[in-house]
Design an enzyme around this catalytic site. Structure first.
Site, PDB file in Angstrom:
ATOM      1  N   CYS A  92       2.415   0.732   2.233  1.00 12.02           N
ATOM      2  CA  CYS A  92       1.407   0.541   3.291  1.00 12.02           C
ATOM      3  C   CYS A  92      -0.024   0.868   2.866  1.00 12.02           C
ATOM      4  O   CYS A  92      -0.972   0.462   3.530  1.00 12.02           O
ATOM      5  CB  CYS A  92       1.763   1.415   4.488  1.00 12.02           C
ATOM      6  SG  CYS A  92       1.612   3.169   4.098  1.00 12.02           S
ATOM      7  N   PRO A 100      -3.728   1.099   1.224  1.00 11.64           N
ATOM      8  CA  PRO A 100      -4.485   2.060   2.030  1.00 11.64           C
ATOM      9  C   PRO A 100      -4.436   1.836   3.541  1.00 11.64           C
ATOM     10  O   PRO A 100      -5.216   2.433   4.279  1.00 11.64           O
ATOM     11  CB  PRO A 100      -5.918   1.863   1.518  1.00 11.64           C
ATOM     12  CG  PRO A 100      -5.969   0.421   1.131  1.00 11.64           C
ATOM     13  CD  PRO A 100      -4.601   0.073   0.611  1.00 11.64           C
ATOM     14  N   GLY A 107      -4.382  -1.260   5.476  1.00 15.15           N
ATOM     15  CA  GLY A 107      -4.993  -2.416   6.147  1.00 15.15           C
ATOM     16  C   GLY A 107      -4.024  -3.078   7.119  1.00 15.15           C
ATOM     17  O   GLY A 107      -4.353  -3.325   8.286  1.00 15.15           O
ATOM     18  N   CYS A 166       0.144 -10.049  -3.068  1.00 16.92           N
ATOM     19  CA  CYS A 166      -1.166 -10.648  -3.366  1.00 16.92           C
ATOM     20  C   CYS A 166      -1.121 -11.177  -4.799  1.00 16.92           C
ATOM     21  O   CYS A 166      -2.069 -11.012  -5.561  1.00 16.92           O
ATOM     22  CB  CYS A 166      -2.316  -9.668  -3.137  1.00 16.92           C
ATOM     23  SG  CYS A 166      -2.190  -8.137  -4.060  1.00 16.92           S
ATOM     24  N   ASP A 202       4.506   4.894   1.652  1.00 17.53           N
ATOM     25  CA  ASP A 202       3.970   4.553   0.328  1.00 17.53           C
ATOM     26  C   ASP A 202       4.290   5.724  -0.596  1.00 17.53           C
ATOM     27  O   ASP A 202       4.452   6.854  -0.140  1.00 17.53           O
ATOM     28  CB  ASP A 202       2.453   4.328   0.400  1.00 17.53           C
ATOM     29  CG  ASP A 202       1.937   3.499  -0.773  1.00 17.53           C
ATOM     30  OD1 ASP A 202       1.641   2.295  -0.576  1.00 17.53           O
ATOM     31  OD2 ASP A 202       1.812   4.047  -1.888  1.00 17.53           O
TER      32      ASP A 202
HETATM   33  C1  LIG Z   1      -0.573  -4.297  -2.321  1.00 18.65           C
HETATM   34  S1  LIG Z   1      -0.694  -2.571  -2.158  1.00 18.65           S
HETATM   35  C2  LIG Z   1      -0.415  -2.390  -0.445  1.00 18.65           C
HETATM   36  C3  LIG Z   1      -1.576  -2.747   0.448  1.00 18.65           C
HETATM   37  C4  LIG Z   1      -1.351  -2.317   1.879  1.00 18.65           C
HETATM   38  N1  LIG Z   1      -0.120  -2.841   2.420  1.00 18.65           N
HETATM   39  C5  LIG Z   1      -2.496  -2.714   2.795  1.00 18.65           C
HETATM   40  O1  LIG Z   1      -2.390  -3.705   3.520  1.00 18.65           O
HETATM   41  O2  LIG Z   1      -3.510  -2.004   2.810  1.00 18.65           O
HETATM   42  C6  LIG Z   1       0.838  -2.055  -2.839  1.00 18.65           C
HETATM   43  C7  LIG Z   1       1.207  -0.611  -2.580  1.00 18.65           C
HETATM   44  O3  LIG Z   1       2.516  -0.413  -3.116  1.00 18.65           O
HETATM   45  C8  LIG Z   1       2.630   0.975  -3.398  1.00 18.65           C
HETATM   46  N2  LIG Z   1       3.844   1.169  -4.222  1.00 18.65           N
HETATM   47  C9  LIG Z   1       4.049   0.787  -5.503  1.00 18.65           C
HETATM   48  N3  LIG Z   1       5.284   1.131  -5.897  1.00 18.65           N
HETATM   49  C10 LIG Z   1       5.889   1.739  -4.846  1.00 18.65           C
HETATM   50  C11 LIG Z   1       7.169   2.318  -4.632  1.00 18.65           C
HETATM   51  N4  LIG Z   1       8.099   2.318  -5.581  1.00 18.65           N
HETATM   52  N5  LIG Z   1       7.429   2.860  -3.430  1.00 18.65           N
HETATM   53  C12 LIG Z   1       6.515   2.872  -2.450  1.00 18.65           C
HETATM   54  N6  LIG Z   1       5.274   2.345  -2.595  1.00 18.65           N
HETATM   55  C13 LIG Z   1       4.970   1.777  -3.774  1.00 18.65           C
HETATM   56  C14 LIG Z   1       1.319   1.288  -4.079  1.00 18.65           C
HETATM   57  O4  LIG Z   1       1.045   2.673  -4.039  1.00 18.65           O
HETATM   58  C15 LIG Z   1       0.333   0.449  -3.245  1.00 18.65           C
HETATM   59  O5  LIG Z   1      -0.271   1.242  -2.256  1.00 18.65           O
END
Ligand SMILES: C[S@@+](CC[C@H](N)C(=O)[O-])C[C@H]1O[C@@H](n2cnc3c(N)ncnc32)[C@H](O)[C@@H]1O
Length: 446
Positions: A262, A264, A266, A382, A284
């Site tokens: 989730c 940061p 959004g 993305c 997250d």
């Molecule tokens: C694309 S960003 C998410 C953006 C967010 N959903 C938003 O709309 O602001 C991907 C996220 O996946 C998290 N992430 C990566 N590997 C993960 C894991 N194994 N378990 C949980 N979160 C993970 C990262 O910390 C990052 O915040």
């Protein structure tokens, strides 16, 4: 304080030296987003535009400029600071039309300021060579898409008909879109507020039903937008805003919803602005990024007892009970947001693709059994690579008899139907980022 932050606060260091120092850090694995604010904040307002353009522009044209350094410097250069200075100097000469004396002399001096006198001979020689016939060199790289080889190959194979348009678009700056907090006012009302403040903007279609968003058509400090501090509005890419809209038919006051990955926040914020749910889990694994979820939700006035913000690994986390709706905004190569994060093209390696693909699948496999019968999972990335998107979902469906793809329709020019879901490509000049969406329903009766 870490060395780089000391440098960025050092008033005696020139702006060019600071940009070189930032790129040196990026080459060693630090992200642009962690360095941009610390770089720009101490710089006086008049120079900020130049510094921003020098940094972002150099990163966007990195691989094109590398073609020149590779042709002029026979051996690989081991010092990342010298590599950074070469690219920063070339960018000024070939793209910014900076006065030649400044582009060459000041860049060489900057390298000295950073204590790298040993690189100045090479830097001076390369910049002077290019300075003699800049048009010849500009011509050489003008048509270059400035992509690392592995990414160029993947895009050519995935999107042969869009490859050139994608290459040209990915090195452009991205527009800024606003998401209006529907609990405070409507998009139309906020548009009128922007008019009253003389802030140029457009209402833009999202390509889903009649949904719209606001695009800013002028450079604007976000924190100075009307009622920003009161939580009326947030910055969020147009295509990222599709998440909450696509879930409209599936969320009501009885729904237990998971927003996995989730931070940061959004999409978490958009879900909370739009729906009254029974409960929302926002999960997250990154504690620092989760603190930004807290900050954002506080500003928007969205923190309440219906929400749990949890630090946990998506490959293992278990909810207390079954979930009605899952948003999985999966970790990915982020190749769809290169316009905003050009450092990704420097940092990612071809091996990362298979790694993220495996991680996405592990998270999917952990979450799927936790979805209630009849529940829906929205898979989002993305990325613009099919292995993380269409192929991932086609394979997942072939292994899960209780999963079916739900149809929906996106209809902008570059929202492209896939075997499962839609791929939004970041081709339009004023358009959204590269996102992929697939909606799955669980049904044990299939
Ligand atoms: C694309 S960003 C998410 C953006 C967010 N959903 C938003 O709309 O602001 C991907 C996220 O996946 C998290 N992430 C990566 N590997 C993960 C894991 N194994 N378990 C949980 N979160 C993970 C990262 O910390 C990052 O915040």
């Amino acid at each position: 304080m870490n060395d780089i932050y000391k440098k960025l606060n050092n008033k005696k260091l020139s702006n060019r030296a600071k940009v070189i120092a930032v790129i040196e850090e990026i080459l060693q694995g630090k992200s642009l987003s962690s360095l941009l604010d610390p770089l720009l904040s101490p710089i006086d307002a008049d120079s900020r535009g130049f510094v921003h353009e020098l940094l972002l522009g150099t990163l966007r044209q990195w691989w094109a400029l590398s073609r020149i350094t590779e042709s002029l410097v026979p051996r690989p250069i081991s010092d990342p600071g010298v590599v950074a200075a070469l690219h920063v100097g070339l960018y000024q000469l070939l793209y910014m039309h900076t006065a030649e004396h400044a582009a060459v002399h000041e860049t060489v001096e900057s390298l000295k300021e950073l204590g790298k006198d040993y690189g100045t001979g090479l830097l001076n020689a390369v910049l002077r060579k290019v300075q003699k016939t800049p048009n010849k060199f500009a011509k050489k790289i003008n048509k270059n898409h400035s992509l690392p080889n592995w990414l160029a190959k993947a895009l050519k194979s995935d999107w042969p008909q869009y490859y050139d348009a994608l290459g040209a678009a990915l090195k452009q700056p991205a527009p800024v879109f606003l998401r209006v907090n529907e609990r405070r006012c409507s998009i139309e009302q906020y548009g009128r507020l922007l008019d009253e403040h003389g802030i140029a903007h457009s209402l833009v279609a999202l390509g889903y039903q009649d949904k719209q968003t606001i695009r800013l058509d002028q450079v604007q400090r976000i924190t100075e937008l009307p009622h920003f501090v009161d939580g009326w509005v947030s910055v969020q890419d147009a295509h990222a805003q599709l998440t909450a809209h696509l879930l409209e038919p599936y969320i009501d006051g009885h729904s237990t919803v998971l927003d996995m990955c989730c931070a940061p926040g959004g999409k978490t914020a958009h879900l909370l602005e739009k729906f009254h749910m029974k409960h929302l889990y926002a999960v997250d694994h990154d504690a620092d990024r989760l603190s930004r979820v807290h900050d954002n939700l506080h500003r928007l006035g969205l923190v309440d007892e219906r929400l749990s913000i949890i630090e946990a690994d998506g490959t293992a986390w278990q909810a207390d009970g079954l979930l009605d709706v899952i948003v999985l905004d999966a970790p990915c190569t982020a190749t769809g947001v290169l316009r905003r994060h050009p450092d990704i093209a420097l940092l990612r390696q071809s091996e990362d693709v298979a790694k993220t693909q495996r991680l996405q699948r592990e998270i999917l496999e952990n979450l799927w059994p936790q979805l209630a019968d009849g529940g829906v999972l929205l898979y989002v990335t993305c990325s613009i690579l099919k292995v993380e998107n269409e192929s991932q979902l086609v394979d997942f469906l072939s292994c899960h008899d209780d999963a079916m793809a739900l149809p929906f329709k996106l209809d902008l020019a570059h929202q492209i139907p896939q075997q499962v879901g839609y791929q939004c490509l970041p081709i339009e000049a004023g358009g959204g980022d590269g996102f992929y969406y697939a909606l799955l329903k669980k049904s044990s009766r299939t």
